[in-house]
Scaffold this motif. Structure first.
Motif, PDB file in Angstrom:
ATOM      1  N   ALA A 690       0.824  -1.214   0.000  1.00  0.00           N
ATOM      2  CA  ALA A 690       0.000   0.000   0.000  1.00  0.00           C
ATOM      3  C   ALA A 690       0.856   1.261   0.000  1.00  0.00           C
ATOM      4  CB  ALA A 690      -0.920  -0.004   1.223  1.00  0.00           C
ATOM      5  N   LEU A 691       2.055   1.177   0.572  1.00  0.00           N
ATOM      6  CA  LEU A 691       2.931   2.355   0.656  1.00  0.00           C
ATOM      7  C   LEU A 691       3.907   2.471  -0.504  1.00  0.00           C
ATOM      8  CD1 LEU A 691       3.939   2.246   4.448  1.00  0.00           C
ATOM      9  CD2 LEU A 691       2.287   3.785   3.393  1.00  0.00           C
ATOM     10  N   ALA A 692       4.181   1.356  -1.155  1.00  0.00           N
ATOM     11  CA  ALA A 692       5.285   1.313  -2.124  1.00  0.00           C
ATOM     12  C   ALA A 692       5.056   2.254  -3.296  1.00  0.00           C
ATOM     13  CB  ALA A 692       5.472  -0.111  -2.629  1.00  0.00           C
ATOM     14  N   THR A 693       6.073   3.032  -3.586  1.00  0.00           N
ATOM     15  CA  THR A 693       6.056   3.906  -4.771  1.00  0.00           C
ATOM     16  C   THR A 693       7.180   3.547  -5.737  1.00  0.00           C
ATOM     17  OG1 THR A 693       7.417   5.526  -3.587  1.00  0.00           O
ATOM     18  CG2 THR A 693       5.020   5.834  -3.518  1.00  0.00           C
ATOM     19  N   LYS A 694       8.194   2.831  -5.220  1.00  0.00           N
ATOM     20  CA  LYS A 694       9.302   2.412  -6.076  1.00  0.00           C
ATOM     21  C   LYS A 694       8.970   1.064  -6.704  1.00  0.00           C
ATOM     22  CE  LYS A 694      12.870   4.774  -3.332  1.00  0.00           C
ATOM     23  NZ  LYS A 694      14.078   4.582  -2.502  1.00  0.00           N
ATOM     24  N   ARG A 695       9.262   0.948  -7.998  1.00  0.00           N
ATOM     25  CA  ARG A 695       8.941  -0.281  -8.717  1.00  0.00           C
ATOM     26  C   ARG A 695       9.600  -1.499  -8.088  1.00  0.00           C
ATOM     27  NH1 ARG A 695      10.902  -3.912 -11.044  1.00  0.00           N
ATOM     28  NH2 ARG A 695      12.956  -3.008 -10.709  1.00  0.00           N
ATOM     29  N   ALA A 696      10.865  -1.394  -7.711  1.00  0.00           N
ATOM     30  CA  ALA A 696      11.585  -2.547  -7.158  1.00  0.00           C
ATOM     31  C   ALA A 696      10.945  -3.023  -5.858  1.00  0.00           C
ATOM     32  CB  ALA A 696      13.052  -2.185  -6.938  1.00  0.00           C
ATOM     33  N   ASP A 697      10.536  -2.075  -4.998  1.00  0.00           N
ATOM     34  CA  ASP A 697       9.886  -2.446  -3.735  1.00  0.00           C
ATOM     35  C   ASP A 697       8.566  -3.159  -4.005  1.00  0.00           C
ATOM     36  OD1 ASP A 697      11.917  -1.286  -2.312  1.00  0.00           O
ATOM     37  OD2 ASP A 697      10.848   0.583  -1.904  1.00  0.00           O
ATOM     38  N   LEU A 698       7.780  -2.620  -4.924  1.00  0.00           N
ATOM     39  CA  LEU A 698       6.482  -3.222  -5.236  1.00  0.00           C
ATOM     40  C   LEU A 698       6.661  -4.626  -5.798  1.00  0.00           C
ATOM     41  CD1 LEU A 698       3.446  -2.869  -5.342  1.00  0.00           C
ATOM     42  CD2 LEU A 698       3.695  -1.833  -7.604  1.00  0.00           C
ATOM     43  N   LEU A 703       5.992 -10.381  -4.859  1.00  0.00           N
ATOM     44  CA  LEU A 703       6.531 -11.744  -4.909  1.00  0.00           C
ATOM     45  C   LEU A 703       6.390 -12.437  -3.555  1.00  0.00           C
ATOM     46  CD1 LEU A 703       9.755 -11.105  -7.022  1.00  0.00           C
ATOM     47  CD2 LEU A 703       7.820 -12.543  -7.700  1.00  0.00           C
ATOM     48  N   LEU A 704       6.743 -11.704  -2.482  1.00  0.00           N
ATOM     49  CA  LEU A 704       6.638 -12.301  -1.151  1.00  0.00           C
ATOM     50  C   LEU A 704       5.172 -12.561  -0.794  1.00  0.00           C
ATOM     51  CD1 LEU A 704       7.948 -13.271   1.441  1.00  0.00           C
ATOM     52  CD2 LEU A 704       7.945 -10.907   2.269  1.00  0.00           C
ATOM     53  N   ARG A 705       4.310 -11.664  -1.186  1.00  0.00           N
ATOM     54  CA  ARG A 705       2.879 -11.875  -0.926  1.00  0.00           C
ATOM     55  C   ARG A 705       2.389 -13.130  -1.619  1.00  0.00           C
ATOM     56  NH1 ARG A 705      -2.114 -10.116  -3.343  1.00  0.00           N
ATOM     57  NH2 ARG A 705      -3.750 -10.055  -1.731  1.00  0.00           N
ATOM     58  N   GLY A 706       2.835 -13.348  -2.848  1.00  0.00           N
ATOM     59  CA  GLY A 706       2.451 -14.562  -3.560  1.00  0.00           C
ATOM     60  C   GLY A 706       2.925 -15.813  -2.841  1.00  0.00           C
ATOM     61  N   ALA A 720      -2.719 -14.531  -8.513  1.00  0.00           N
ATOM     62  CA  ALA A 720      -2.964 -13.121  -8.828  1.00  0.00           C
ATOM     63  C   ALA A 720      -1.821 -12.241  -8.349  1.00  0.00           C
ATOM     64  CB  ALA A 720      -4.281 -12.676  -8.192  1.00  0.00           C
ATOM     65  N   ALA A 721      -1.266 -12.553  -7.173  1.00  0.00           N
ATOM     66  CA  ALA A 721      -0.152 -11.779  -6.638  1.00  0.00           C
ATOM     67  C   ALA A 721       1.077 -11.904  -7.521  1.00  0.00           C
ATOM     68  CB  ALA A 721       0.163 -12.238  -5.212  1.00  0.00           C
ATOM     69  N   PHE A 722       1.354 -13.119  -8.001  1.00  0.00           N
ATOM     70  CA  PHE A 722       2.523 -13.309  -8.882  1.00  0.00           C
ATOM     71  C   PHE A 722       2.301 -12.623 -10.240  1.00  0.00           C
ATOM     72  CE2 PHE A 722       3.528 -16.982  -6.044  1.00  0.00           C
ATOM     73  CZ  PHE A 722       4.779 -16.520  -5.633  1.00  0.00           C
ATOM     74  N   LEU A 726       4.689  -9.880 -11.839  1.00  0.00           N
ATOM     75  CA  LEU A 726       5.188  -9.987 -13.211  1.00  0.00           C
ATOM     76  C   LEU A 726       4.921  -8.701 -13.988  1.00  0.00           C
ATOM     77  CD1 LEU A 726       6.521 -11.988 -15.190  1.00  0.00           C
ATOM     78  CD2 LEU A 726       4.216 -12.720 -15.860  1.00  0.00           C
ATOM     79  N   ALA A 727       3.780  -8.055 -13.677  1.00  0.00           N
ATOM     80  CA  ALA A 727       3.412  -6.834 -14.398  1.00  0.00           C
ATOM     81  C   ALA A 727       4.367  -5.690 -14.116  1.00  0.00           C
ATOM     82  CB  ALA A 727       1.990  -6.432 -14.019  1.00  0.00           C
ATOM     83  N   VAL A 728       4.970  -5.660 -12.914  1.00  0.00           N
ATOM     84  CA  VAL A 728       5.883  -4.556 -12.574  1.00  0.00           C
ATOM     85  C   VAL A 728       7.348  -4.953 -12.713  1.00  0.00           C
ATOM     86  CG1 VAL A 728       4.234  -3.462 -11.027  1.00  0.00           C
ATOM     87  CG2 VAL A 728       5.858  -5.129 -10.111  1.00  0.00           C
ATOM     88  N   ALA A 729       7.627  -6.239 -12.994  1.00  0.00           N
ATOM     89  CA  ALA A 729       9.016  -6.692 -13.106  1.00  0.00           C
ATOM     90  C   ALA A 729       9.664  -6.131 -14.365  1.00  0.00           C
ATOM     91  CB  ALA A 729       9.059  -8.218 -13.127  1.00  0.00           C
ATOM     92  N   ASP A 730      10.939  -5.733 -14.255  1.00  0.00           N
ATOM     93  CA  ASP A 730      11.634  -5.277 -15.465  1.00  0.00           C
ATOM     94  C   ASP A 730      13.056  -5.823 -15.547  1.00  0.00           C
ATOM     95  OD1 ASP A 730      13.006  -3.783 -13.597  1.00  0.00           O
ATOM     96  OD2 ASP A 730      12.833  -1.883 -14.696  1.00  0.00           O
ATOM     97  N   VAL A 731      13.386  -6.797 -14.693  1.00  0.00           N
ATOM     98  CA  VAL A 731      14.677  -7.492 -14.796  1.00  0.00           C
ATOM     99  C   VAL A 731      14.407  -8.988 -14.743  1.00  0.00           C
ATOM    100  CG1 VAL A 731      16.063  -5.613 -13.811  1.00  0.00           C
ATOM    101  CG2 VAL A 731      15.033  -7.308 -12.285  1.00  0.00           C
TER     102      VAL A 731
END
Length: 922
Positions: A690-698, A703-706, A720-722, A726-731
């Motif tokens: 809910a707080l995350a604004t940085k892509r890496a944190d989100l 991933l951990l939530r999944g 759904a969590a994974f 995947l939608a925000v992953a870029d590496v």
């Protein structure tokens, strides 16, 4: 400058009243000497030295600013102002009506004199009721009640001051011979109280919506009207006589506000719905004192002590009803620290009541009652001069000469002797109940009279009951002032029980259901807190504390020395429960002692911690902090907890609006998950998302939530969590972990083809980056997919590859998983010795690396393989260990497998009876 604010800034606010009674303003203050301070009652040497040092600094600053061309020292001015904070206040604007017309008709000198007279009148009314004049704006007075010092009843003070101003302005108009009137607006709410201005001019003032609202209500009021806001009306409830003026459109406010036209202020009529609950033991104790007094014709003193709003007055009301039923005549006096009319202090009120008078009695009635007392022998004629003083009756020329010849001590002795004689004589005719309420506000003279009454009632059929709040130990001062060592019975009034509080709540609101229950829980047995929470329940936001409660809490906070006040505010950041060590770190004062906070009953010790005395006290103190100060303290607290409690570290960073909070929640969630506290871990990770604004944190949080949801068995939510991750992953590593999580979820739902496709993508990404741990997991999951398909050879091959990759990644946990997979595959192929070797090694590695879930899942299978290898004693011992471990961590499947292994031992060895007993016992 404001002298009261200056005193409280020094932590010496207890002298505010003495300074006010001795007319010490800013001009007089800088001229005070040590003898002057002794004269006004500053008996402590330490306090005198502190005041004299501060006065010297003031004098120096004043001298600098009086030198032509010398710049004013803003830092010197700022040092004299109270600290900036958020405060609950009541604001009053009083504006002259008809001023513009008068200004046109009169010359400048006459206008100046007119304004001066009005300001003198309004300022005096404000000061008499404990407020401060914030500023004069043209022909308008702005006054504040509750800053820099709160009294706990600031809306009442403000309303009383407004009514007095309205009452006195017509008198001023008649005196000046000018047609002047006044219109007044009053509003309550939270403000920012601080020094405000520029580098050249700085002053203490308040800013906020309530200031604007009070000003706008003044504009809306007609001549002679007082308009109050809805918050003021709710705070005073039945104590104000008002008519609703409806919704008012106020410039600067998005929505219309409800306003009320104030007509009068009166003491509250007892509500027909209000019930008296609890206090059975205390009431029985009071009733027993009545019976003893009536039977022995000897009375005594009772001291009821408790925090504000705990029900002292309500208990007294009930007791007075009982006393009247027992033929006791009841007389009451209320100690006020403001707004006392002539002859209306507690002792004079008692004297009037004992003579059959009321506060509204005329001078003729007072004179007649006094003469009757002398004629019927109630008082000896030599008491006349003292009774005149007590009744505020003018002395005759002869008596004035006599009274003038006495010193003050002789006058006070004579008045106390008069009170003693009056109480003794009237109680001989009919037993009396004497009540003095709010002794915590008493001055020394009132305390001396109370001590005298303690001695008096011990020898006649009269009971004296006194009440006091916990912030002042008036009982100790009473005992010190009492000549004879008379016993005083103390009743400490505590909180209502939950069942009693629920009964009380039902008298206010019958239909709020869950809201009522929450109010009862938050009030924690304080009747006033409960009443105010219920009164505001329908339209307050979740967690909001009514202003009336905040004002009470603020008043207690303001009575602390400055260092203790800062400490309590810092403690509120730590939470309702805190350690002295953590508080000392926050204050940067090693060895900080909480003894004074405990003495003021704001916190209480609990084992090696301290606990705020009431949850609402904690919340109210916290709300006084400026947001900037809160953030700084929360961040400092987070640093303290970094190596002690990751969850608290994250929560403090969250409260401190720190950008590191999402990452801290991630670490805290991982720590909780490692301890098998999945529910807590899930809450933490979701707050981080809910707080995350940085892509890496989100990405990492998703991933951990999944993973946590998968362990929970919430497979569809896990998928759904994974997908979100995947939608925000870029590496590649992030995408790889998301595909692996998706594959694990798809396998459980028997969507094998989709799972294989996810693993192919994960394997490609892991190979590109040479991610050994992710490759190990890819092969392990693929092996797990082959197993239910019966492709056991391919299953073994994949787990062997997984084991090789896990060794290269130096991951004992992944090695254990691979060995478990190999063991299951070999077991299914009937190769028990090989299966036993893999599974035993899996259990050993899991135990060594702390991977308890893997050990639990595989230890039961170790027992099964031992049965097939005819190692019955070891098989039974291992099965029993597996059962206990599985039961402890709640792994039902592993527990069942271990039970089956034990039963297999019993069947094979012929111990059927023991086996049946074992099964039935489980």
């Amino acid at each position: 400058m404001n002298v009261a604010a200056w005193l409280h800034g020094l932590g010496l606010g207890q002298y505010e009243r003495a300074f006010r009674e001795n007319d010490i303003d800013a001009q007089v203050l800088v001229q005070l000497t040590a003898d002057d301070l002794i004269g006004v009652g500053v008996t402590s040497v330490g306090h005198r030295r502190k005041l004299l040092a501060a006065i010297t600094a003031l004098r120096d600053a004043t001298a600098m600013t009086s030198i032509p061309g010398a710049p004013a020292s803003i830092s010197a001015v700022a040092s004299r102002l109270p600290e900036a904070e958020r405060r609950q206040v009541t604001v009053l604007f009083a504006d002259l009506a008809g001023y513009t017309k008068l200004a046109d008709e009169l010359d400048a000198e006459e206008v100046h004199a007119l304004l001066g007279s009005f300001f003198d009148l309004a300022d005096a009314s404000v000061a008499d009721h404990g407020g401060i004049v914030d500023k004069h704006i043209g022909d308008c007075v702005m006054a504040v009640f509750g800053a820099p010092v709160a009294h706990g009843n600031d809306p009442e003070r403000c309303v009383r001051a407004a009514l007095e101003i309205r009452r006195r302005v017509p008198m001023l108009a008649a005196e000046l011979g000018r047609p002047i009137g006044v219109h007044i607006g009053i509003a309550s709410g939270e403000v920012m109280a601080s020094g405000t201005g520029s580098a050249r001019h700085l002053e203490y003032t308040v800013t906020g919506d309530s200031v604007n609202l009070a000003s706008r209500l003044t504009d809306k009021a007609e001549t002679g009207e007082i308009l109050i806001s809805d918050s003021v009306h709710r705070a005073l409830a039945e104590r104000v006589d008002c008519s609703e003026v409806g919704e008012l459109a106020i410039k600067g406010l998005a929505k219309p506000v409800r306003g009320w036209r104030l007509r009068a202020f009166h003491e509250p009529a007892r509500s027909e719905r209000q019930v008296f609950v609890g206090r059975k033991r205390e009431l029985q104790q009071l009733e027993a004192a009545l019976v003893q007094c009536r039977n022995t014709r000897r009375g005594g003193a009772i001291y009821i002590h408790g925090e504000a709003g705990i029900g002292k007055t309500r208990l007294l009301e009930q007791f007075q009803v009982k006393a009247a039923e027992e033929n006791f005549a009841c007389h009451s006096g209320l100690v006020l620290d403001f707004g006392m009319g002539s002859g209306q202090d507690a002792i004079r009120s008692l004297i009037r009541s004992l003579l059959g008078l009321t506060g509204e009695s005329s001078q003729e009635e007072i004179d007649a009652a006094a003469e009757k007392a002398f004629k019927d022998g109630t008082l000896a004629d030599e008491r006349r001069v003292y009774l005149n003083d007590l009744l505020n009756v003018p002395q005759s020329t002869e008596l004035r000469t006599l009274y003038d010849a006495m010193d003050n001590a002789a006058r006070n002795r004579g008045k106390r002797a008069t009170v003693t004689e009056l109480v003794t004589r009237v109680s001989d005719r009919r037993p009396r109940l004497l009540v003095i309420e709010d002794l915590h506000w008493a001055d020394q003279m009132t305390l001396d009279h109370a001590a005298n009454l303690v001695e008096t009632t011990a020898g006649c059929p009269a009971l004296l009951v006194m009440t006091s709040r916990i912030e002042r130990d008036a009982l100790h001062e009473l005992r010190r002032a009492t000549i004879a060592d008379q016993p005083i019975v103390t009743i400490e009034l505590g909180s209502l029980q939950p069942r009693e509080a629920s009964r009380l709540a039902a008298a206010y609101l019958d239909t709020l259901g869950e809201i009522t229950k929450r109010c009862v829980e938050r009030a924690a047995g304080n009747p006033l807190f409960l009443e105010q929470l219920l009164r505001h329940a329908a339209d307050s936001t979740e967690g909001e504390i009514p202003g009336s409660i905040r004002s009470l809490i603020q008043a207690r906070l303001d009575r602390l020395a400055l260092a203790d006040k800062r400490a309590l505010q810092a403690a509120s950041v730590l939470g309702q429960r805190f350690t002295a060590e953590a508080l000392a770190n926050l204050l940067d004062q090693p060895g900080w002692n909480c003894a004074d906070l405990v003495r003021h009953r704001l916190v209480r010790p609990q084992d090696d911690h301290f606990l705020f005395a009431h949850a609402l006290i904690h919340a109210g103190v916290y709300e006084t902090l400026l947001r900037s100060r809160r953030r700084a303290l929360h961040r400092r607290a987070a640093a303290w907890f970094t190596s002690r409690d990751l969850t608290l570290c994250a929560q403090h960073l969250d409260r401190g609006d720190d950008e590191g909070a999402p990452r801290a929640y991630l670490e805290a969630a991982r720590a909780q998950a490692a301890e098998y506290r999945a529910e807590r871990a899930l809450r933490l990770v979701e707050r981080g998302i809910a707080l995350a604004t940085k892509r890496a944190d989100l990405s990492e949080l998703s991933l951990l939530r999944g993973e946590i949801l998968h362990d929970f068995g919430s497979v569809s939510e896990s998928i759904a969590a994974f997908e979100q991750a995947l939608a925000v992953a870029d590496v590649d590593i992030e995408r790889c972990r998301a595909w692996l999580g998706l594959a694990a979820g798809l396998r459980v739902t028997d969507r094998f083809d989709e799972a294989f496709a996810m693993l192919d993508k994960a394997a490609s990404a892991a190979a590109n980056e040479d991610l050994s741990a992710e490759l190990a997991r890819t092969h392990h999951l693929r092996g797990n997919l082959y197993f239910p398909l019966g492709r056991l050879v391919e299953c073994v091959q994949e787990h062997e590859r997984a084991l090789d990759c896990a060794r290269r990644a130096n991951s004992p946990e992944m090695q254990a998983r691979a060995l478990g997979g190999l063991g299951d595959a070999e077991y299914a192929r009937g190769r028990m010795a090989t299966a036993h070797r893999h599974l035993s090694r899996c259990a050993e590695l899991s135990r060594a690396s702390g991977a308890g879930r893997i050990e639990v899942a595989n230890l039961s299978m170790v027992a099964h393989t031992k049965v097939y290898l005819n190692e019955f004693s070891d098989a039974l011992a291992t099965a029993q260990t597996a059962v206990e471990l599985a039961a402890r961590v709640g792994h039902q499947r592993a527990e069942i497998i271990a039970h089956n292994a034990a039963c297999a031992v019993f069947r094979t060895t012929g111990e059927f009876a023991r086996g049946k007993m074992h099964q039935s016992g489980r």
